[in-house]
Design a protein around this motif. Structure first.
Motif, short mmCIF file in Angstrom:
data_model
loop_
_atom_site.label_atom_id
_atom_site.label_comp_id
_atom_site.label_asym_id
_atom_site.label_seq_id
_atom_site.Cartn_x
_atom_site.Cartn_y
_atom_site.Cartn_z
N SER A 121 1.07 -1.16 -0.17
CA SER A 121 0.12 0.11 -0.07
C SER A 121 0.87 1.28 0.05
O SER A 121 1.76 1.44 0.31
CB SER A 121 -1.06 -0.16 1.28
N ASN A 124 -0.48 7.63 0.86
CA ASN A 124 -1.33 8.88 1.17
C ASN A 124 -2.51 8.59 1.59
O ASN A 124 -3.11 9.41 2.28
CB ASN A 124 -1.38 9.36 -0.32
N LEU A 129 -6.41 2.32 2.58
CA LEU A 129 -5.71 1.75 1.30
C LEU A 129 -5.09 0.47 1.93
O LEU A 129 -4.56 -0.39 1.06
CB LEU A 129 -4.82 2.44 0.58
N GLY A 177 9.38 -2.03 5.92
CA GLY A 177 10.52 -1.71 5.29
C GLY A 177 10.37 -0.96 3.85
O GLY A 177 9.18 -0.38 3.60
N THR A 196 -0.84 -0.61 -4.65
CA THR A 196 -1.25 0.71 -5.14
C THR A 196 -0.07 1.75 -4.93
O THR A 196 0.80 1.77 -3.97
CB THR A 196 -2.30 0.87 -4.00
N GLY A 197 0.04 2.29 -5.98
CA GLY A 197 1.33 3.48 -5.79
C GLY A 197 1.71 4.02 -7.43
O GLY A 197 0.74 4.20 -8.19
N ARG A 200 5.67 4.08 -11.98
CA ARG A 200 7.22 3.29 -11.98
C ARG A 200 7.25 2.20 -11.37
O ARG A 200 8.08 1.26 -11.71
CB ARG A 200 8.05 4.72 -11.55
N VAL A 201 7.15 2.03 -9.96
CA VAL A 201 7.28 1.10 -9.22
C VAL A 201 6.37 -0.21 -9.64
O VAL A 201 6.71 -1.36 -9.64
CB VAL A 201 6.91 1.45 -7.78
N GLY A 221 -1.80 6.08 -10.29
CA GLY A 221 -2.30 7.42 -10.55
C GLY A 221 -2.42 7.89 -11.68
O GLY A 221 -2.63 7.24 -12.75
N GLY A 222 -1.74 9.24 -11.73
CA GLY A 222 -1.74 9.96 -12.95
C GLY A 222 -2.07 11.29 -12.79
O GLY A 222 -2.68 11.66 -11.79
N GLU A 348 2.29 13.84 -12.70
CA GLU A 348 1.37 13.77 -11.77
C GLU A 348 1.72 14.67 -10.42
O GLU A 348 3.03 14.74 -9.78
CB GLU A 348 0.96 12.48 -10.93
N LEU A 376 -7.00 8.56 -13.92
CA LEU A 376 -7.58 7.53 -13.03
C LEU A 376 -8.92 8.19 -12.89
O LEU A 376 -10.10 7.61 -12.65
CB LEU A 376 -6.81 7.73 -11.87
N PHE A 416 -13.57 0.74 -8.05
CA PHE A 416 -12.54 1.90 -8.07
C PHE A 416 -11.34 1.08 -8.68
O PHE A 416 -10.66 0.12 -8.25
CB PHE A 416 -12.07 1.90 -6.49
P1 NAD Z 1 5.21 4.29 -4.28
O1 NAD Z 1 5.03 3.61 -5.47
O2 NAD Z 1 6.54 5.35 -4.12
O3 NAD Z 1 5.16 3.42 -3.17
C1 NAD Z 1 4.01 2.34 -2.82
C2 NAD Z 1 4.70 1.27 -2.22
O4 NAD Z 1 5.59 0.87 -3.09
C3 NAD Z 1 5.43 1.25 -0.86
O5 NAD Z 1 5.04 0.36 -0.10
C4 NAD Z 1 6.70 1.20 -1.12
O6 NAD Z 1 7.52 0.75 -0.09
C5 NAD Z 1 7.00 0.24 -2.27
N1 NAD Z 1 8.04 0.57 -3.18
C6 NAD Z 1 8.51 1.81 -3.58
N2 NAD Z 1 9.58 1.70 -4.09
C7 NAD Z 1 9.72 0.36 -4.53
C8 NAD Z 1 10.70 -0.25 -5.45
N3 NAD Z 1 11.85 0.09 -5.98
N4 NAD Z 1 10.44 -1.82 -5.33
C9 NAD Z 1 9.71 -2.26 -4.68
N5 NAD Z 1 8.75 -1.63 -3.92
C10 NAD Z 1 8.71 -0.39 -3.88
O7 NAD Z 1 3.88 5.31 -4.19
P2 NAD Z 1 3.55 6.23 -3.06
O8 NAD Z 1 4.30 7.37 -3.30
O9 NAD Z 1 3.53 5.72 -1.78
O10 NAD Z 1 1.94 6.56 -3.42
C11 NAD Z 1 1.65 7.78 -4.40
C12 NAD Z 1 1.13 7.23 -5.74
O11 NAD Z 1 0.16 6.34 -5.62
C13 NAD Z 1 0.41 8.15 -6.85
O12 NAD Z 1 1.16 7.94 -8.02
C14 NAD Z 1 -0.73 8.09 -6.54
O13 NAD Z 1 -1.50 8.52 -7.57
C15 NAD Z 1 -0.94 6.32 -6.27
N6 NAD Z 1 -2.04 5.98 -5.55
C16 NAD Z 1 -3.08 5.32 -6.52
C17 NAD Z 1 -4.28 4.99 -5.75
C18 NAD Z 1 -5.18 4.15 -6.51
O14 NAD Z 1 -6.09 3.46 -5.84
N7 NAD Z 1 -5.45 4.03 -7.66
C19 NAD Z 1 -4.57 5.29 -4.62
C20 NAD Z 1 -3.40 5.92 -3.68
C21 NAD Z 1 -2.26 6.45 -4.47
#
Ligand code: NAD
Length: 523
Positions: A121, A124, A129, A177, A196-197, A200-201, A221-222, A348, A376, A416
């Motif tokens: 998760s 944000n 989430l 972690g 969720t994130g 790139r990741v 996102g986006g 974004e 989104l 969603f």
């Molecule tokens: P993030 O991708 O940086 O991190 C999300 C998770 O991924 C974290 O638990 C993190 O530890 C892990 N992570 C980060 N880098 C990694 C790597 N290299 N390898 C493996 N795991 C890694 O995202 P964030 O900054 O926490 O969240 C913001 C993004 O999430 C925004 O783009 C937002 O739009 C999106 N988002 C989408 C939704 C949705 O439901 N569609 C909801 C909330 C946020």
């Protein structure tokens, strides 16, 4: 002092997965009553510790209490309650639609757990989430490994402590972690991964999952645009847009990212936004200092990134613009005359900056959106049905919403999820339950079926081959050519005219019978 999040030792992570697999194999989650017990515990975990959640969200994100409750605690409890209320019905086997060919074989869909799943998760909405998808996974009968964000140490620590206390640890475990720990998690095989994130990741997650052919859901996102019709309810529009941008300091995946407004309406729109801003934050001092008045950016790095976008903009700042990097504070800021190549349009924003992009008209706005990644969420503010349907029908996005922002992911019964680069798969409510469920096809065919189907067995003969044709479905009428691609078909037009004629004739007859037909009088 900031809470120190204790990271899970990397060498223990595989063992945690093994224990969760054993938890699944134990079969305790086959019992719906046991799933419901876990879900009820989850509800009380949040309810009993509401104040602690509010404090941790404030420590991590400077969250005002209202935002904690409205956007995190209440939706989390709501989501768990929806799973609790739905699980009896959703987990019951269902029958496919009746089919003469197969009915005797008692076809059934068994809604079974996938196994042991991983939920990663973001920072944000760290409670909603995490807890929301966790509830869906438990309701569907899975054991779950939850990986919360390392960027919200207070909330992730609290969830780790409380999940261990309130839930069965054979069923749910938390791994904390950053990249090394998540990389280890991703090396392991899971039966589903919900990530969720950021996009790139997500590519890293999808690549790792592909090695095990693990099914995944990506919630990304986006840039979610807003289209303004000058004939909208301007006061309501500016309130809802600005609120969507300021909650959680703009760190919402479905926050309005930028606004497309007709050129000649830009100044009026921006003036109304400014009035709303003054109403939202009447005391100028409160804007930068009062804790809890306005959420903060999550980290100094996030603050620097958003501040950098603002420093490089070629647009004109209408209001806001104050940056206090030490306190991770950026004021709600509206920037007008933003061009497509501006820094504010390069990624974004995920911060409290609202660029206003002037366009000629709605057609140019739709073209602008369609030339970019599918968002989104897409918002339109208009009172005109034609305007709204032009936007709804002329674009693609995860969700499309008229005259509202941000709250649709919490609406009961709506899926969603994104489309294209904003993600794939859907969650919340039954969609979460289904995401973590394997729809297992089953049949139980009685011996007498072979009186009817014995022709399938070798040795094959011409008679038997001919008999197979009895299994063919009845065919639709052969088309005479492609249908008209737009407008009402002639067929419907005829029916409409006929219905109209009958209605008119009926009306005339009854009025004549009642003697009430008034003829024009020529005096
Ligand atoms: P993030 O991708 O940086 O991190 C999300 C998770 O991924 C974290 O638990 C993190 O530890 C892990 N992570 C980060 N880098 C990694 C790597 N290299 N390898 C493996 N795991 C890694 O995202 P964030 O900054 O926490 O969240 C913001 C993004 O999430 C925004 O783009 C937002 O739009 C999106 N988002 C989408 C939704 C949705 O439901 N569609 C909801 C909330 C946020």
């Amino acid at each position: 002092m900031a809470t120190q999040l204790v990271y899970t030792p990397v060498e223990s992570i595989e063992g945690i997965r093994t224990e969760l697999r054993a938890g699944f194999a134990s079969g305790k989650l086959k019992s719906i009553a046991y799933r419901k017990y876990q879900l009820t515990q989850l509800i009380y975990m949040i309810k009993d510790n509401m104040t602690r959640f509010e404090e941790s969200l404030n420590a991590d994100l400077g969250r005002p209490v209202l935002e904690c409750r409205m956007l995190e605690i209440i939706p989390s409890i709501g989501e768990v309650a929806e799973q609790l209320n739905g699980v009896d019905k959703w987990s019951k086997p269902t029958k496919p639609p009746f089919s003469l060919n197969f009915a005797a074989m008692r076809p059934l869909i068994r809604h079974e757990a996938k196994g042991t799943v991983l939920i990663i998760s973001p920072f944000n909405y760290p409670v909603w989430l995490s807890i929301g998808p966790l509830a869906g996974a438990i309701a569907a009968g899975n054991t779950v490994c939850l990986k919360p964000s390392e960027s919200t140490p207070a909330t992730s620590s609290l969830m780790t402590e409380l999940i261990a206390k309130y839930l069965d640890n054979d069923v749910v475990r938390v791994v904390n972690g950053a990249i090394p720990e998540t990389t280890k998690l991703l090396e392991l095989q899971w039966d589903h991964i919900l990530y969720t994130g950021t996009g790139r990741v997500a590519k890293i997650v999808a690549t790792a999952a592909a090695k095990h052919l693990t099914p995944i859901t990506l919630e990304l996102g986006g840039k979610s645009p807003v289209i303004i019709d000058p004939a909208c309810d301007l006061k309501t529009a500016t309130k809802r847009i600005l609120w969507g941008k300021v909650v959680n300091a703009g760190q919402t995946c479905v926050a309005p990212d930028y606004v497309l407004v007709p050129k000649d309406f830009q100044d009026k729109f921006v003036g109304a936004l400014k009035e709303t801003y003054e109403e939202f934050y009447p005391d100028p001092d409160k804007r930068s200092s009062a804790p809890g008045a306005f959420s903060r950016l999550v980290t100094p790095q996030a603050t620097a990134r958003v501040a950098g976008l603002l420093e490089r903009t070629q647009g004109t700042i209408v209001f806001g613009g104050e940056v206090d990097k030490e306190n991770k504070y950026i004021a709600p800021t509206v920037v007008k005359d933003v061009g497509p190549g501006d820094s504010l349009m390069s990624e974004e924003i995920f911060g409290p900056l609202l660029p206003i992009v002037p366009v000629e008209n709605v057609d140019e706005a739709i073209k602008f959106i369609n030339e970019r990644d599918h968002p989104l969420a897409l918002y339109v503010f208009s009172q005109d049905e034609q305007f709204k349907s032009k936007v709804f029908n002329g674009t693609q996005s995860g969700a499309v919403v008229a005259n509202e922002t941000v709250i649709h992911p919490g609406a009961d019964g709506l899926p969603f999820g994104g489309v294209g680069p904003s993600g794939y798969g859907m969650h919340t409510g039954k969609y979460s339950f289904d995401m973590f469920t394997h729809q297992r096809a089953s049949m139980d065919s009685p011996g007498w079926v072979d009186y009817i189907l014995k022709f399938r067995f070798p040795p094959y003969t011409t008679n038997k081959s001919d008999a197979t044709l009895r299994l063919m479905r009845s065919l639709p009428t052969r088309p005479t050519g492609p249908p008209a691609l737009s407008g009402t078909s002639k067929w419907w037009g005829k029916w409409f005219l006929l219905a109209l004629a009958v209605a008119v004739a009926g009306g005339l007859t009854s009025r004549l019978k009642m003697g009430s037909l008034s003829l024009p009088s020529f005096k």
